[in-house]
Write an enzyme that holds these catalytic residues in place. Structure first.
Site, PDB file in Angstrom:
ATOM      1  CG  LEU A   8      62.195  18.934  38.427  1.00  0.00           C
ATOM      2  CD1 LEU A   8      61.641  17.561  38.061  1.00  0.00           C
ATOM      3  CD2 LEU A   8      63.701  18.883  38.663  1.00  0.00           C
ATOM      4  NE  ARG A  15      53.677  18.176  26.471  1.00  0.00           N
ATOM      5  CZ  ARG A  15      53.553  17.460  27.585  1.00  0.00           C
ATOM      6  NH1 ARG A  15      52.442  16.784  27.815  1.00  0.00           N
ATOM      7  NH2 ARG A  15      54.529  17.441  28.479  1.00  0.00           N
ATOM      8  CD  GLN A  73      67.395  17.874  32.212  1.00  0.00           C
ATOM      9  OE1 GLN A  73      66.505  18.713  32.265  1.00  0.00           O
ATOM     10  NE2 GLN A  73      67.152  16.572  32.190  1.00  0.00           N
ATOM     11  N   GLY A  78      64.706  14.106  30.563  1.00  0.00           N
ATOM     12  CA  GLY A  78      63.639  13.650  31.440  1.00  0.00           C
ATOM     13  C   GLY A  78      63.747  14.211  32.849  1.00  0.00           C
ATOM     14  CG  ASN A 377      40.727  76.041  33.791  1.00  0.00           C
ATOM     15  OD1 ASN A 377      39.937  75.245  34.272  1.00  0.00           O
ATOM     16  ND2 ASN A 377      40.660  76.444  32.528  1.00  0.00           N
ATOM     17  CE1 TYR A 387      62.227  64.581  19.937  1.00  0.00           C
ATOM     18  CE2 TYR A 387      60.571  64.251  18.237  1.00  0.00           C
ATOM     19  CZ  TYR A 387      61.833  64.003  18.751  1.00  0.00           C
ATOM     20  OH  TYR A 387      62.683  63.168  18.075  1.00  0.00           O
ATOM     21  CB  ALA A 423      41.389  81.378  23.786  1.00  0.00           C
TER      22      ALA A 423
HETATM   23  C1  UD1 Z   1      55.079  15.144  34.794  1.00  0.00           C
HETATM   24  C2  UD1 Z   1      55.133  13.779  35.459  1.00  0.00           C
HETATM   25  C3  UD1 Z   1      53.706  13.281  35.649  1.00  0.00           C
HETATM   26  C4  UD1 Z   1      52.918  14.268  36.473  1.00  0.00           C
HETATM   27  C5  UD1 Z   1      52.964  15.683  35.862  1.00  0.00           C
HETATM   28  C6  UD1 Z   1      52.375  16.678  36.818  1.00  0.00           C
HETATM   29  C7  UD1 Z   1      57.199  12.684  34.735  1.00  0.00           C
HETATM   30  C8  UD1 Z   1      57.795  11.691  33.825  1.00  0.00           C
HETATM   31  N1  UD1 Z   1      55.869  12.867  34.630  1.00  0.00           N
HETATM   32  O1  UD1 Z   1      54.527  14.951  33.524  1.00  0.00           O
HETATM   33  O2  UD1 Z   1      53.705  12.012  36.294  1.00  0.00           O
HETATM   34  O3  UD1 Z   1      51.577  13.830  36.585  1.00  0.00           O
HETATM   35  O4  UD1 Z   1      54.329  16.049  35.590  1.00  0.00           O
HETATM   36  O5  UD1 Z   1      52.234  17.930  36.239  1.00  0.00           O
HETATM   37  O6  UD1 Z   1      57.900  13.273  35.551  1.00  0.00           O
HETATM   38  N2  UD1 Z   1      61.652  18.938  32.985  1.00  0.00           N
HETATM   39  C9  UD1 Z   1      63.019  19.076  33.118  1.00  0.00           C
HETATM   40  N3  UD1 Z   1      63.845  18.327  32.355  1.00  0.00           N
HETATM   41  C10 UD1 Z   1      63.391  17.409  31.477  1.00  0.00           C
HETATM   42  C11 UD1 Z   1      61.998  17.232  31.343  1.00  0.00           C
HETATM   43  C12 UD1 Z   1      61.154  18.008  32.128  1.00  0.00           C
HETATM   44  O7  UD1 Z   1      63.476  19.905  33.917  1.00  0.00           O
HETATM   45  O8  UD1 Z   1      64.210  16.769  30.834  1.00  0.00           O
HETATM   46  C13 UD1 Z   1      60.761  19.798  33.786  1.00  0.00           C
HETATM   47  C14 UD1 Z   1      59.800  20.600  32.928  1.00  0.00           C
HETATM   48  O9  UD1 Z   1      60.363  21.876  32.645  1.00  0.00           O
HETATM   49  C15 UD1 Z   1      58.569  20.708  33.807  1.00  0.00           C
HETATM   50  C16 UD1 Z   1      58.642  19.479  34.695  1.00  0.00           C
HETATM   51  O10 UD1 Z   1      59.954  18.986  34.606  1.00  0.00           O
HETATM   52  O11 UD1 Z   1      58.581  21.859  34.618  1.00  0.00           O
HETATM   53  C17 UD1 Z   1      57.647  18.400  34.237  1.00  0.00           C
HETATM   54  O12 UD1 Z   1      57.943  18.053  32.913  1.00  0.00           O
HETATM   55  P1  UD1 Z   1      56.799  17.806  31.834  1.00  0.00           P
HETATM   56  O13 UD1 Z   1      57.446  17.410  30.570  1.00  0.00           O
HETATM   57  O14 UD1 Z   1      55.866  18.917  31.835  1.00  0.00           O
HETATM   58  O15 UD1 Z   1      56.115  16.509  32.456  1.00  0.00           O
HETATM   59  P2  UD1 Z   1      54.605  16.038  32.331  1.00  0.00           P
HETATM   60  O16 UD1 Z   1      54.437  15.319  31.060  1.00  0.00           O
HETATM   61  O17 UD1 Z   1      53.685  17.136  32.626  1.00  0.00           O
HETATM   62 CA    CA Z   2      53.886  19.247  32.931  1.00  0.00          CA
END
Ligand code: UD1
Ligand code: CA
Length: 459
Positions: A8, A15, A73, A78, A377, A387, A423
């Protein structure tokens, strides 16, 4: 049993406050997503699907030839929605779907292997890898019933006071039997954030009677999730420590391990000594018994055995052969090869230069687009004028040439074997082998000049 991996990586990474997609931020020279893909590949999955969002093309380009499929996506709705987006790429895959977060660069494949083993042995429909976090705030808490069975994962924003105190957290690594992916359709939008949380698949499994388990087998250092710059620097620090430990274990001495930065692609031979403030980057290779003195940065280069890289030197995409010595204060720019036993000394800059065996340029020189034979040397202050304001031209010096100090070699120019250059010469024409070339005006001494001048001034 076959495995497919879904990584993912479509989150916005807000952040991080960055224009670069979060998963492309590097940790010890490797982007986070590459770190995760590296771990994924250990399982020889039938398929790897990276879920990416608006940065899909940038991520695809950065991964190059990585033999992964991409799922788009469109909107970051999420983690649960992200996995749904991968479903069409998974096609009719049957087996274990291993889900990994793209922002956990320290991810440890041995622990994941253990998760897969337990998942299969216990015939779970869904297994989650968890760990104890010192500060669980950024993670989802693993909630269990009185028998210890996992019932749900609750994110910090939804956790009650008691849940907030719980230390066991979700690593973001899941093993899901492909037959249970239907549970994703049941996940509802989270009220607080409006997103579909993958973590809610656990509660759905519990509700639907699908056997689910959470295994607290991870270490925080191996599953640190990177959401902020601070976490990125913590991940880098942990990875750096891991790499230093690995090379120390293979016979490398570090005078101050805390000040050395080694990229994950670097290899270092036995009995190498590394002084403080050294940066070894890219796919640099360091041969046996080489010493790297303080404040040195070596990028994508091959350093032979028994080489000495002296203080405050930068070497980029070049080869330094065995027994050579480079620095202090030298700059070896891309495309150079410094031959065996050659010496490149103080304040010498090289660019696309081949320096033959045991040749020396010990002080204050610029040698660009130059091919220099063996045993040459180069006197202090010698430069190639490569250049002409429009094009670059080359300089070729035969074996055994002696170049006197403060010489300008105006390229294109060739100096034959064994020739000498006086030189202070400006060499604009080829010099035949064995000749002496000298181009400065002859010296004139005016006897008694000073006395006469003084008399004139007194007047
Ligand atoms: C997530 C988990 C949390 C876990 C933590 C571990 C959820 C809701 N929470 O939180 O329980 O402890 O990871 O590190 O899953 N991403 C997508 N599409 C989206 C949102 C996120 O692909 O719409 C990907 C992000 O790029 C990332 C990963 O999913 O690589 C996790 O997303 P992030 O927003 O970092 O979740 P956390 O708040 O860290
Ligand atoms: Ca994360």
């Amino acid at each position: 049993m076959s495995t497919a991996c879904v990584v993912l990586a479509a989150g916005l990474g807000k952040r991080m406050r960055s224009d670069i997609p979060k998963v492309l931020h590097p940790v010890c020279g490797i982007t986070m997503i590459e770190c995760v893909l590296g771990a994924a590949k250990r399982f020889r999955p039938e398929k790897i699907v990276v879920v990416a969002g608006k940065h899909l093309d940038v991520i695809r380009k950065s991964l190059g030839n990585n033999e992964v499929a991409f799922a788009l996506q469109r909107e970051p709705k999420g983690t649960g929605h992200a996995l749904l987006c991968a479903r069409s790429e998974l096609g009719d895959f049957r087996g274990t779907v291993l889900v990994l977060n793209g922002d956990t660069p320290l991810i440890c494949h041995e622990t994941i292997r253990q998760l897969l083993r337990l998942h299969r042995k216990e015939r779970n429909g869904l297994s989650v890898l968890s760990f104890e976090a010192a500060n669980p705030k950024d993670y989802g808490r693993v909630v269990r019933d009185e028998t210890g069975r996992v019932t749900s994962i609750v994110e910090d924003s939804d956790a009650d006071e008691q849940q907030k105190k719980m230390r066991e957290v979700n690593s973001g690594v899941y093993a899901i039997d492909s037959r249970n992916l239907f549970l994703l359709d049941r996940i509802r939008r989270n009220r607080a954030k409006g997103e579909y949380y993958l973590t809610d698949i656990v509660a759905e499994a519990y509700r639907s009677g699908v056997k689910a388990a959470a295994y607290c087998i991870g270490a925080e250092e191996d599953f640190l999730g990177v959401n902020t710059r601070e976490e990125l620097s913590r991940a880098s620090m942990l990875m750096r420590k891991r790499l230093v430990k690995k090379w120390a274990g293979k016979g490398v001495s570090f005078l101050d391990a805390d000040s050395v930065f080694i990229h994950a692609g670097v290899t270092i031979g036995r009995d190498v000594i590394i002084y403080p403030n050294v940066y070894l980057e890219g796919n640099t290779k360091i041969g046996r018994g080489t010493t790297v003195f303080p404040h040195v940065r070596i990028v994508g280069s091959e350093i032979g055995n028994g080489v000495v890289i002296k203080d405050s030197t930068l070497v980029e995409e070049s080869k330094i052969r065995h027994g050579a010595s480079v620095g202090p204060f030298a700059h070896v720019r891309p495309g150079c090869e410094v031959g065996p036993g050659a010496k490149i000394g103080n304040f010498v800059e090289l660019k696309k230069a081949v320096i033959g065996r045991e040749s020396k340029a010990s002080h204050l020189s610029y040698l660009g687009d130059a091919t220099i034979g063996r045993g040459v040397n180069i006197g202090a202050g010698t430069i190639t004028c490569n250049y002409d304001g429009d094009k670059k031209h080359s300089t070729v010096l035969g074996d055994g040439v002696f170049v006197g100090s403060d010489t300008q070699l105006v390229a294109p120019v060739k100096v034959g074997r064994g020739a000498y250059i006086g030189a202070g010469s400006t060499i604009t024409k080829d010099v035949p082998a064995g000749a002496l070339a000298i181009s400065r005006t002859a010296q004139k001494n005016v006897e008694g000049w000073v006395k006469k001048r003084k008399a004139r001034v007194k007047g």
